[in-house]
Every structure is written in structure tokens, then in C-alpha cells.
Design an enzyme around this catalytic site. Structure first.
Site, PDB file in Angstrom:
ATOM      1  N   GLU A  80      -6.371   4.171  -5.712  1.00  0.00           N
ATOM      2  CA  GLU A  80      -7.649   4.481  -5.065  1.00  0.00           C
ATOM      3  C   GLU A  80      -8.050   5.885  -5.499  1.00  0.00           C
ATOM      4  O   GLU A  80      -7.322   6.843  -5.257  1.00  0.00           O
ATOM      5  CB  GLU A  80      -7.504   4.420  -3.545  1.00  0.00           C
ATOM      6  CG  GLU A  80      -8.829   4.643  -2.833  1.00  0.00           C
ATOM      7  CD  GLU A  80      -8.672   5.058  -1.371  1.00  0.00           C
ATOM      8  OE1 GLU A  80      -9.595   4.862  -0.592  1.00  0.00           O
ATOM      9  OE2 GLU A  80      -7.602   5.614  -1.015  1.00  0.00           O
TER      10      GLU A  80
ATOM     11  N   ASP B 151       0.862  -1.170   0.000  1.00  0.00           N
ATOM     12  CA  ASP B 151       0.000   0.000   0.000  1.00  0.00           C
ATOM     13  C   ASP B 151       0.905   1.228   0.000  1.00  0.00           C
ATOM     14  O   ASP B 151       1.685   1.433   0.941  1.00  0.00           O
ATOM     15  CB  ASP B 151      -0.889  -0.036   1.262  1.00  0.00           C
ATOM     16  CG  ASP B 151      -2.240   0.604   1.038  1.00  0.00           C
ATOM     17  OD1 ASP B 151      -2.276   1.675   0.419  1.00  0.00           O
ATOM     18  OD2 ASP B 151      -3.253   0.041   1.503  1.00  0.00           O
TER      19      ASP B 151
ATOM     20  N   ASP C 122      -2.837   4.646  -2.228  1.00  0.00           N
ATOM     21  CA  ASP C 122      -3.809   5.287  -1.357  1.00  0.00           C
ATOM     22  C   ASP C 122      -4.178   6.684  -1.866  1.00  0.00           C
ATOM     23  O   ASP C 122      -3.286   7.482  -2.185  1.00  0.00           O
ATOM     24  CB  ASP C 122      -3.156   5.406   0.033  1.00  0.00           C
ATOM     25  CG  ASP C 122      -4.141   5.778   1.112  1.00  0.00           C
ATOM     26  OD1 ASP C 122      -5.081   5.004   1.337  1.00  0.00           O
ATOM     27  OD2 ASP C 122      -3.959   6.845   1.738  1.00  0.00           O
TER      28      ASP C 122
ATOM     29  N   HIS D  26     -11.233  -2.365   3.410  1.00  0.00           N
ATOM     30  CA  HIS D  26     -11.115  -2.045   4.832  1.00  0.00           C
ATOM     31  C   HIS D  26     -11.821  -0.756   5.231  1.00  0.00           C
ATOM     32  O   HIS D  26     -11.825  -0.394   6.403  1.00  0.00           O
ATOM     33  CB  HIS D  26      -9.631  -1.946   5.190  1.00  0.00           C
ATOM     34  CG  HIS D  26      -8.970  -0.807   4.469  1.00  0.00           C
ATOM     35  ND1 HIS D  26      -8.795  -0.798   3.103  1.00  0.00           N
ATOM     36  CD2 HIS D  26      -8.474   0.373   4.915  1.00  0.00           C
ATOM     37  CE1 HIS D  26      -8.218   0.328   2.744  1.00  0.00           C
ATOM     38  NE2 HIS D  26      -8.014   1.063   3.827  1.00  0.00           N
ATOM     39  N   ASP D  27     -12.368  -0.029   4.260  1.00  0.00           N
ATOM     40  CA  ASP D  27     -13.090   1.214   4.562  1.00  0.00           C
ATOM     41  C   ASP D  27     -14.599   1.059   4.388  1.00  0.00           C
ATOM     42  O   ASP D  27     -15.347   1.991   4.677  1.00  0.00           O
ATOM     43  CB  ASP D  27     -12.646   2.335   3.602  1.00  0.00           C
ATOM     44  CG  ASP D  27     -11.189   2.733   3.756  1.00  0.00           C
ATOM     45  OD1 ASP D  27     -10.673   2.677   4.889  1.00  0.00           O
ATOM     46  OD2 ASP D  27     -10.572   3.100   2.739  1.00  0.00           O
TER      47      ASP D  27
END
Ligand code: GLC
Ligand code: CA
Length: 561
Positions: free
Chosen positions: A255, A111, A213, A329-330
Site C-alpha cells: 500500500e 496483512d 500496510d 476497507h478504507d
């Protein structure tokens, strides 16, 4: 070496990439597997589960951040990009993970969190020291506005102003997330070259790529109030590509909450030399409340969901590439958000997987999704650990909402739903840890766990394994042209995928009801049942009955009479 896929005359030629046929599995290391009983998942824990992942069939693991971090945002606040957080292990553990994964045909994605660092990163410590600091310009500092307040009204995703006054120098610094996550100044070429150097250092260690990210924020033009999709974004990504992974055969996924089908072509178009693909969130945000956002989600509207997913399938049909995911995960747990976590848990979890994994793009499985893990029902505020949830609670209460109301929204949409520990077995704490977990395990682990599913051919896990394997065997799943049917039907999701003389038909009932649908002539056919969550279906005609959340795929030859 560049291989070309033989495409039907009607379709353009796309260059074949290994990640087109891959299925990625996302690990949230803190919640995956704890090897030493401190209640926190770690790298040795992941190594211990590689056999499990290999038997699921996934060939890429994306690890949420494992770097040194004060863990204000569970690692999305990095204080040393070239080291591992003590609670997760050591660089030697990481190298071992890469090697052991490789032996199983699995690559590791890291990440890349470079929109911001932690406030404990030595760059920020140095930068905030004085206005004359050598690294002052590594971050985004501005003098107060005329009234002494923040320079402008940009807000943080975690609530409140995006600016914090640093008393030492009397200036504000920008943080689009928590105040402990100061934004890097991408306009500074030295910042960019430091980041590229760090990326190459990881690539040289043998990783298979990066998940990037909030990458759509790096081109920001702060003084004009522009954060996402800023004017410099694509220049920076092209530079990054040139300076780091461009000549390496890796997977990169950005993302991008702001991505549209048009901008996705800029990120992932074949001649653009930027990224492999982006994560888009259009179908996620379309069901959020206009004022309260995800804290008061609306029910899923299937017609709208199909419209958005279909639009993306078409927009990236000839160029660019889609990522496919229900969760991360969000986000809330897929089966809780889009399926039925209680009445038809197994059926709806399999249905959702079928619909997603047979579209065109690279599917991502979020840890626990392959066993149908569900949202958690916390009842008191101290059970939540997520900084966003806790900040938002404070703001909602200040705005006059009750904690009970807020908890209802958090249990539907909050990030901790995805972060409760992986449910490995019926052992205490779901077999995640022998100690006490950093966040409570969902109490349904006693019946919902991996151990009970891996040995059961009819489990959700077995269904996922089948889908992952089908993608490896059938080019029509990877490259077939997507066409949607019954767009306005409120209950079913129907599409075909076509490649050469093969056609795949996918039909899914998105409701807990037994229904009967009418199919247009073009869809009547006999074929080979590829996968289903009820009994195999080998033929469809004018009318078709479907059980609650029934879904199946039928493969047929277009040459057959
Ligand atoms: C991304 C991450 C999220 C994190 C944020 C700030 O949206 O997925 O978990 O909080 O960026 O880094
Ligand atoms: Ca541990």
C-alpha cells in the site's frame, strides 16, 4: 522454474507469474461472516464461505489483520504478530483456513502491518518503560522541543500531532496514525530482523504472500520531516525480499499512497527484487477537496480518471505490474462513488467491473463489491465506529463545522461505508450474524444480498464471476498492450488490449444517459462479444448508441479482413 510468455515481437518478454492472471478478493474479517453470534466476523465464518468464494472464481484472499490487537484501529494495531485475536479464532482455525482454501485452489495473503504496532505490543511496553530500556530504540523517541512542545510539526493521518508525550520518561514518541499505534524504528537492524523472522514464520505456515500496510512510510527520516517515500525505503524492501519471500513464489502488494508511476517501477520492476506490485491512489486523491480532503469529495471527472489510469497502464507496460481496484476497507463503495447506486445500480456496478477487470494488472475485489454493496447513510454520530471518522469529526467541529456537514462527507467518503457487514441474505442483519452486529448492516440488505444474486445469471455477482473466468481464459486480458481511445470524451471510457493477432475492445458509458458516440476508423470491427451488461455486441461501426452505463467487450482478430 521460470516460464516465458511468447510475446509479439514488438513487446519485451515478461516472466510469467501465477498472480498475473489471478483475481484477489479482500476480506475485512470483522465484517465478513460471524460464525458464533457475537456480532463479529471470524475465521470459522470465512471457512464457511470458501465455497462461495471458489464459485466466484477468485484464487487469492487478502485478509485484513487477524492478529492479536486491542482493536483501536480494527486490528491495524497489533499487539502480537504471531497470534490470532480471540474474536477471530485461533491459530488452529487459521491453519484450517489455509488448508481448506488450498484444497479449493485459493491462497491466503496476510496483512503485514509493520510501520507501527499497538501500544500494547510487549516491545512498546518495554520501550516506554525507561530511557535506558533495552528496546527503547525499537520505537521513535525524541525529547520535547525547546518550548516543551512536540519535536516537530509532523501530523498523524488520523488528525493532530504525530507526537505524543509519554510522561513516564518525558519524551515524545512518533505515531503517524493513532496514538495507540506507535511507529517502529526501521533504522534499528534488530527491529528489521525481528520482522523478517516473523514474516518467515507465517510464510512457513503456507501463506501465499502479504499485503503490506502503508509500506511507503517505513523509510522515513523523521528529523527531516520526511515520512512517505523516505531515503531508506527501497533498501529496506530489498533487504526484506532477500531475507524473507525472495525465493518463494508469492504475491506481495504494498500500500503506497505516495506512489507515482516512477516509484512504482522501483517497487515492482523486474530487476529490483522488491514487491510484486503496489496499490496506487492517484485517481482516488485527485478528486479530494484541497482543504477538507476526502471529507468533501468532488464529483468524479471521467477525463481525469481516464488520464490517471491510462498513465499507470503505460508506465508499467513493459516493466513492473499494476494492481487494479475500485474499493477497499478504507474507501467508499465503488458503485456509490463511481457509478449510480440508486437509478442504475446493476448496470453501473457491472460497467465499473468491466472497465477495471479488463485492464492490465491484477484486479482486487473488495468484499461485497461483487454484489454491488453501496455506501450507508448513517444519520447520527454514534452509528460510526471508525477511529479516523470519529477523530476527524472532533477536529472538524473544533474548526467550526457542523456535525450535519461532517456526516454528509462521512457518508460519501468515510471508511465505515466499506465496513458495514457483508450482506449474505434477506435474513435479519443480512445473514451476517445471529447476534447483534458490531456495526449496523446497511438496511438495503433486504433486496441487495448474495443469496438473491448467486442463482441469477443476470446479477452483478454473475458478471463478476464471468470477468474472473475470462481473465483465466484469455491471455490478451492478462498481457495485452493497453491503448486508450477518445481520451477527451467526457462520457465514455474506451480502450483496446492487443496481444499477437488478438484485440480486445472495451467500451463503457459512464453516464446515466443514453448516448451516441462516434468511433474512429481503427475501432470499427466485427468480433466475438465477450461480455456485456446489455445485449451482446458483436459489431461496431462509425456511430454507436449506448444505454445508461452500458459496457461491453468485443474480441476480434487483427488478421480478419
Ligand atoms: C492503512 C490501512 C488502514 C489503517 C492504516 C494504519 O492505510 O489500510 O485501514 O488504518 O493503514 O494501519
Ligand atoms: Ca464471531
Amino acid at each position: 522454474m521460470k516460464e516465458l510468455v511468447n510475446k509479439p515481437k514488438s513487446l519485451s518478454i515478461i516472466e510469467r507469474k501465477w498472480w498475473h492472471a489471478a483475481t484477489v478478493y479482500q476480506i475485512y474479517p470483522r465484517s465478513f461472516c460471524d460464525s458464533n453470534g457475537d456480532g463479529i466476523g471470524d475465521i470459522p465464518g470465512i471457512i464457511g464461505r470458501l465455497d462461495y468464494l471458489q464459485s466466484l472464481g477468485v484464487t487469492v484472499l487478502w485478509l485484513s489483520p487477524i492478529y492479536k490487537s486491542p482493536m483501536d484501529d480494527n486490528g491495524y494495531d497489533i499487539s502480537d504478530y504471531q497470534n490470532i485475536a480471540d474474536e477471530f479464532g485461533t491459530l488452529a482455525d487459521f491453519d484450517k483456513l489455509v488448508a481448506e482454501a488450498r484444497q479449493r485452489g485459493i491462497g491466503i495473503l496476510l496483512d503485514l502491518v509493520v510501520n507501527h504496532t499497538s501500544d500494547e505490543h510487549p516491545w512498546f511496553v518495554e520501550s516506554r518503560g525507561s530511557r535506558e530500556s533495552r528496546l527503547r530504540d525499537f520505537y521513535i523517541w525524541r525529547p520535547p522541543s525547546a518550548d516543551g512542545g512536540p519535536p516537530n510539526d509532523l501530523t498523524s493521518s488520523f488528525g493532530g500531532s504525530a507526537w505524543t508525550l509519554d510522561p513516564r520518561t518525558g519524551e515524545y514518541y512518533l505515531h503517524l496514525f493513532s496514538r495507540r499505534q506507535p511507529d517502529l524504528n526501521w533504522k534499528n537492524p534488530e527491529v528489521r530482523s525481528e520482522i523478517y523472522r516473523m514474516m518467515n514464520w507465517w510464510l512457513d505456515r503456507g501463506i501465499a504472500g502479504f499485503r503490506m500496510d502503508v509500506i511507503d512510510l517505513i523509510g522515513k527520516e523523521v528529523d527531516a520531516g520526511i515520512t512517505a517515500d523516505g531515503p531508506h525505503l527501497h533498501d529496506y524492501l530489498q533487504e526484506m525480499n532477500r531475507e524473507t519471500f525472495g525465493e518463494r513464489d508469492v504475491l506481495t502488494v504494498g500500500e503506497a499512497w505516495s506512489a507515482t508511476p516512477d516509484s512504482a517501477l522501483l517497487y515492482s520492476g523486474r530487476d529490483r527484487r522488491e514487491l510484486s506490485m503496489v496499490f496506487q491512489f492517484e485517481y482516488v486523491t485527485q478528486s479530494w477537496d484541497e482543504t477538507h480532503g476526502k471529507w468533501r469529495p468532488k464529483p468524479v471527472d471521467l477525463v481525469k480518471l481516464k488520464a490517471v489510469l491510462g498513465k499507470w497502464q503505460h508506465a508499467l507496460a513493459e516493466d513492473g505490474w499494476n494492481s487494479l481496484f475500485w474499493g477497499n476497507h478504507d474507501l467508499p463503495r465503488a458503485v456509490s462513488r463511481y457509478g449510480d447506486a440508486t437509478g442504475y445500480h446493476v448496470e453501473s456496478a457491472k460497467m465499473l467491473a468491466t472497465v477495471l477487470h479488463l485492464m492490465k494488472g491484477t484486479p482486487f475485489i473488495y468484499q461485497g463489491e461483487e454484489i454491488g454493496m453501496t455506501n450507508v447513510s448513517f444519520t447520527s454520530l454514534n452509528q460510526y465506529k471508525d477511529i479516523e471518522t470519529l477523530n476527524m469529526h472532533r477536529l472538524h467541529v473544533e474548526a467550526g463545522l457542523s456535525t450535519e456537514d461532517f456526516i454528509r462527507g462521512a457518508n460519501e467518503s468515510g471508511r465505515d461505508n466499506a465496513r458495514t457487514p457483508m450482506q449474505w441474505s434477506a435474513d435479519p442483519h443480512g445473514g451476517f450474524t445471529t447476534g447483534s452486529p458490531w456495526i449496523e448492516v446497511n438496511p438495503n440488505y433486504a433486496t441487495l444480498n448474495a443469496a438473491s444474486q448467486v442463482s441469477d445469471d443476470r446479477s452483478i455477482w454473475a458478471h463478476y464471476r464471468e470477468l474472473v473466468s475470462l481473465r483465466k481464459q484469455h491471455p490478451v486480458i492478462v498481457y495485452g498492450r493497453y491503448q486508450a481511445w477518445l481520451d477527451h470524451h467526457p462520457d465514455v471510457f474506451v480502450y483496446t488490449r492487443t496481444l499477437d493477432d488478438e484485440e480486445l475492445l472495451v467500451i463503457a458509458n459512464f453516464t446515466p444517459r443514453t448516448i451516441t458516440i462516434e468511433l474512429p476508423d481503427e475501432l470499427h470491427r466485427r468480433g466475438r462479444p465477450l461480455i456485456s451488461n446489455y445485449s451482446p455486441v458483436g459489431e461496431v461501426g462509425e456511430t454507436l448508441g449506448l444505454g445508461p452505463y452500458e459496457a461491453f467487450a468485443l474480441l476480434s482478430s487483427r488478421l480478419a479482413p
